[in-house]
Design a protein around this motif. Structure first.
Motif, mmCIF file in Angstrom:
data_model
loop_
_atom_site.group_PDB
_atom_site.id
_atom_site.type_symbol
_atom_site.label_atom_id
_atom_site.label_comp_id
_atom_site.label_asym_id
_atom_site.label_seq_id
_atom_site.Cartn_x
_atom_site.Cartn_y
_atom_site.Cartn_z
ATOM 1 N N ILE A 181 0.848 -1.189 0.000
ATOM 2 C CA ILE A 181 0.000 0.000 0.000
ATOM 3 C C ILE A 181 0.886 1.242 0.000
ATOM 4 O O ILE A 181 1.729 1.409 0.888
ATOM 5 C CB ILE A 181 -0.932 0.030 1.220
ATOM 6 N N SER A 182 0.702 2.093 -0.994
ATOM 7 C CA SER A 182 1.428 3.372 -1.034
ATOM 8 C C SER A 182 0.406 4.497 -1.029
ATOM 9 O O SER A 182 -0.643 4.406 -1.672
ATOM 10 C CB SER A 182 2.320 3.463 -2.280
ATOM 11 N N THR A 183 0.716 5.543 -0.295
ATOM 12 C CA THR A 183 -0.220 6.660 -0.155
ATOM 13 C C THR A 183 0.456 7.972 -0.502
ATOM 14 O O THR A 183 1.677 8.116 -0.383
ATOM 15 C CB THR A 183 -0.774 6.758 1.278
ATOM 16 N N THR A 184 -0.378 8.925 -0.906
ATOM 17 C CA THR A 184 0.097 10.278 -1.209
ATOM 18 C C THR A 184 -0.794 11.262 -0.480
ATOM 19 O O THR A 184 -2.028 11.178 -0.555
ATOM 20 C CB THR A 184 0.056 10.566 -2.717
ATOM 21 N N LEU A 191 3.481 14.148 0.390
ATOM 22 C CA LEU A 191 4.064 13.181 1.299
ATOM 23 C C LEU A 191 3.725 11.781 0.805
ATOM 24 O O LEU A 191 2.548 11.436 0.631
ATOM 25 C CB LEU A 191 3.511 13.378 2.717
ATOM 26 N N HIS A 192 4.747 10.989 0.558
ATOM 27 C CA HIS A 192 4.565 9.627 0.068
ATOM 28 C C HIS A 192 4.922 8.650 1.184
ATOM 29 O O HIS A 192 5.986 8.753 1.787
ATOM 30 C CB HIS A 192 5.437 9.369 -1.159
ATOM 31 N N VAL A 242 -3.081 4.798 6.269
ATOM 32 C CA VAL A 242 -3.862 5.561 5.295
ATOM 33 C C VAL A 242 -4.418 6.863 5.854
ATOM 34 O O VAL A 242 -5.069 7.616 5.136
ATOM 35 C CB VAL A 242 -5.024 4.698 4.748
ATOM 36 N N ASP A 243 -4.176 7.139 7.108
ATOM 37 C CA ASP A 243 -4.736 8.329 7.740
ATOM 38 C C ASP A 243 -4.265 9.599 7.026
ATOM 39 O O ASP A 243 -3.061 9.839 6.883
ATOM 40 C CB ASP A 243 -4.338 8.369 9.213
ATOM 41 N N GLY A 244 -5.207 10.423 6.589
ATOM 42 C CA GLY A 244 -4.873 11.685 5.937
ATOM 43 C C GLY A 244 -4.472 11.571 4.489
ATOM 44 O O GLY A 244 -4.126 12.584 3.858
ATOM 45 N N ALA A 245 -4.511 10.362 3.915
ATOM 46 C CA ALA A 245 -4.060 10.178 2.531
ATOM 47 C C ALA A 245 -5.090 10.717 1.544
ATOM 48 O O ALA A 245 -6.296 10.547 1.722
ATOM 49 C CB ALA A 245 -3.805 8.701 2.262
ATOM 50 N N ASP A 246 -4.601 11.381 0.486
ATOM 51 C CA ASP A 246 -5.462 11.843 -0.592
ATOM 52 C C ASP A 246 -5.546 10.820 -1.715
ATOM 53 O O ASP A 246 -6.487 10.826 -2.510
ATOM 54 C CB ASP A 246 -4.944 13.175 -1.157
ATOM 55 N N GLU A 247 -4.559 9.962 -1.806
ATOM 56 C CA GLU A 247 -4.565 8.892 -2.810
ATOM 57 C C GLU A 247 -3.964 7.635 -2.201
ATOM 58 O O GLU A 247 -2.941 7.687 -1.506
ATOM 59 C CB GLU A 247 -3.761 9.300 -4.049
ATOM 60 N N ILE A 248 -4.629 6.500 -2.440
ATOM 61 C CA ILE A 248 -4.145 5.211 -1.933
ATOM 62 C C ILE A 248 -4.051 4.252 -3.110
ATOM 63 O O ILE A 248 -5.045 4.028 -3.823
ATOM 64 C CB ILE A 248 -5.093 4.638 -0.866
ATOM 65 N N VAL A 249 -2.865 3.698 -3.325
ATOM 66 C CA VAL A 249 -2.640 2.755 -4.418
ATOM 67 C C VAL A 249 -2.237 1.407 -3.826
ATOM 68 O O VAL A 249 -1.316 1.325 -3.004
ATOM 69 C CB VAL A 249 -1.550 3.253 -5.388
ATOM 70 N N VAL A 250 -2.954 0.372 -4.257
ATOM 71 C CA VAL A 250 -2.674 -0.987 -3.802
ATOM 72 C C VAL A 250 -1.992 -1.752 -4.928
ATOM 73 O O VAL A 250 -2.519 -1.821 -6.054
ATOM 74 C CB VAL A 250 -3.975 -1.706 -3.388
ATOM 75 N N ASN A 265 -6.306 1.789 -7.548
ATOM 76 C CA ASN A 265 -6.674 2.791 -6.557
ATOM 77 C C ASN A 265 -7.649 2.181 -5.557
ATOM 78 O O ASN A 265 -8.542 1.412 -5.924
ATOM 79 C CB ASN A 265 -7.311 4.006 -7.220
ATOM 80 N N ALA A 266 -7.476 2.530 -4.287
ATOM 81 C CA ALA A 266 -8.311 1.979 -3.216
ATOM 82 C C ALA A 266 -9.162 3.073 -2.600
ATOM 83 O O ALA A 266 -8.750 4.237 -2.512
ATOM 84 C CB ALA A 266 -7.447 1.327 -2.145
#
Length: 469
Positions: free
Chosen positions: A45-48, A90-91, A112-120, A129-130
């Motif tokens: 899981i990567s978040t932006t 922030l990544h 995932v808290d505060g993430a604008d984009e979540i990629v699985v 995208n999640a």
């Protein structure tokens, strides 16, 4: 000849050593098959998080390095911790696992808290995208959903079946290294961590590092028994102590979020504290155990059931309470409006109480006043106390107690009583006035450990006064 004799004597010893070594090797677990069976259901899981306007001074690495030892969550970017004040995206990274073929995923809330984009990223290298279906910060659980079908899923176990010393292994993405496998044993179960009262953590020595957060912890049957969440560290890296959320807790949260969109927990309405050796002696217990009720909150299920400060809760629905931290998870997983049976110790005798469990409020805060009262009285314990004014009682939300003004040398000072404490009970008797305090203090038994209930900064707690012989 001597050499041949030595050879003949040594050969059986060597054979025995080789046999023991082979047996020891055979007893070690082989994780290869388990990893092949389960890796496909683990995801990266990567978040932006897009930059937002920041106020105040940014937080630098030097400040982070100077922090004392702490429980660190693993929410870091590929280039190290992401500091507030940076005007750039922030990544961050973490792990998770698929729990349904139609794309439901479990991970940590802090991933995932505060993430604008979540990629699985799946094991077949697809990146999807999640959507966040729901989160529960109290248990640090998040439920995600991706649009996909016929996905591989993990097999669920029961964390309640875990035993200390049992082998377990983790699959995750530490530092972005996908599908890294680490193994170890269950070091302890039912651990209570600061600010995590409703999660009885699993402690292991499985190597967990940034990027492992949200990943699964498996047993030797290939079943998920926990979600890797935190480590205890002095260096910022793994030091042999890691903590996982029990899967029984996580699945309860998952089903509530999926079915009703939020998580509700049972609420008893008491403030509790640990029973140490001195408190056990003062309450007549042979050994420290149970949860000591320091305060009963107004309009709570505990108040309606007749619980009192000074009660020691020994059992909840027949289940023994050895540590005070055992109680909150038991209450939290009880259904709202369900009746629970408490076994409490009161004045040296066990009593059974039925309590109808309520719903845990979002926030409850006690208020306190530290304004001194003009009425002063001395006492035999080395402490001067005063009557509370009506205004002070209203501000504190209490009907009884006396205000500590001065503490001199003596039993009160040794017990840790401080000025501005409010003494509410002494030797299990309610203190409503200075006269009450004088009477009770004057009749205390000599050379005994005596419980005293004090309110300090809005929180009630029991201390132990040891009277002089």
């Amino acid at each position: 000849m001597p050499t041949k004799s030595l050879r003949v004597w040594f050969a059986p010893i060597l054979a025995i050593m080789m046999l023991l070594a082979s047996r020891a090797h055979a007893e070690l677990p082989d994780f290869t098959g388990l990893v092949k069976e389960n890796s496909a259901a683990v995801v990266n899981i990567s978040t932006t998080q897009n930059p937002k306007s920041q106020t105040g001074m940014p937080f630098d690495q030097r400040q982070l390095d100077q922090m004392p030892e702490f429980f660190r969550r693993f929410f870091e970017g590929p280039n190290g911790p992401q500091m507030p004040g940076q005007q750039q995206p922030l990544h961050s990274m973490g792990s998770g696992f698929i729990v349904s073929e139609d794309g439901y995923i479990l991970t940590n809330n802090h991933v995932v808290d505060g993430a604008d984009e979540i990629v699985v990223r799946l094991s077949d290298r697809r990146e999807l995208n999640a959507k966040v279906i729901g989160t529960d910060p109290r248990s640090d659980i998040a439920v995600l959903k991706i649009k996909a079908d016929h996905l591989p899923v993990v097999k669920m176990g029961h964390s309640s079946d875990l035993q200390q010393g049992e082998w377990v292994f983790a699959i995750g993405s530490p530092f972005g290294f996908d599908y890294t496998v680490t193994a170890g044993i269950v070091s302890a179960i039912g651990r209570s961590l600061p600010s995590e009262n409703y999660v009885p953590f699993i402690q292991t020595d499985v190597a967990i590092n940034p990027g492992n957060s949200g990943g699964p912890l498996f047993n030797l049957d290939g079943e998920v028994v926990g979600i890797n969440s935190q480590i205890y560290t002095r260096s910022g890296g793994f030091m042999g102590v890691s903590f996982s959320i029990p899967i029984d807790v996580a699945m309860n949260v998952f089903h509530q979020i999926k079915d009703q969109g939020f998580v509700s927990r049972g609420w008893l309405g008491v403030l509790i504290q640990e029973v140490n050796r001195d408190l056990a002696e003062s309450f007549g217990l042979k050994r420290p155990r149970g949860a000591l009720v320091a305060e009963v909150l107004p309009d709570s299920p505990a108040e309606a059931a007749g619980l009192q400060p000074g009660d020691i809760i020994l059992k909840y629905n027949g289940e023994q309470i050895n540590l005070s931290s055992d109680l909150p998870p038991m209450v939290g997983r009880t259904k709202i409006n369900e009746t629970a049976e408490l076994t409490v110790l009161r004045n040296g005798e066990e009593k059974e109480l039925d309590v109808t469990i309520g719903k845990l409020p979002e926030d409850r805060q006690a208020s306190a006043s530290e304004e001194p009262s003009p009425s002063v009285s001395g006492g035999p314990l080395g402490v001067s106390v005063a009557n509370l004014t009506a205004e002070q009682r209203q501000q504190m939300g209490i009907k009884d107690g006396v205000l500590v003004q001065n503490v001199g040398s003596g039993p009160a000072l040794d017990a840790g009583i401080r000025p501005n404490d409010v003494i509410r009970k002494l030797n299990n008797e309610t203190v409503s006035s200075v006269d009450d305090f004088r009477r009770i203090a004057g009749n205390l038994p000599k050379g005994k450990a005596i419980p005293v209930l004090v309110m300090r900064e809005g929180q009630s707690t029991f201390l132990v006064i040891k009277t002089e012989k």
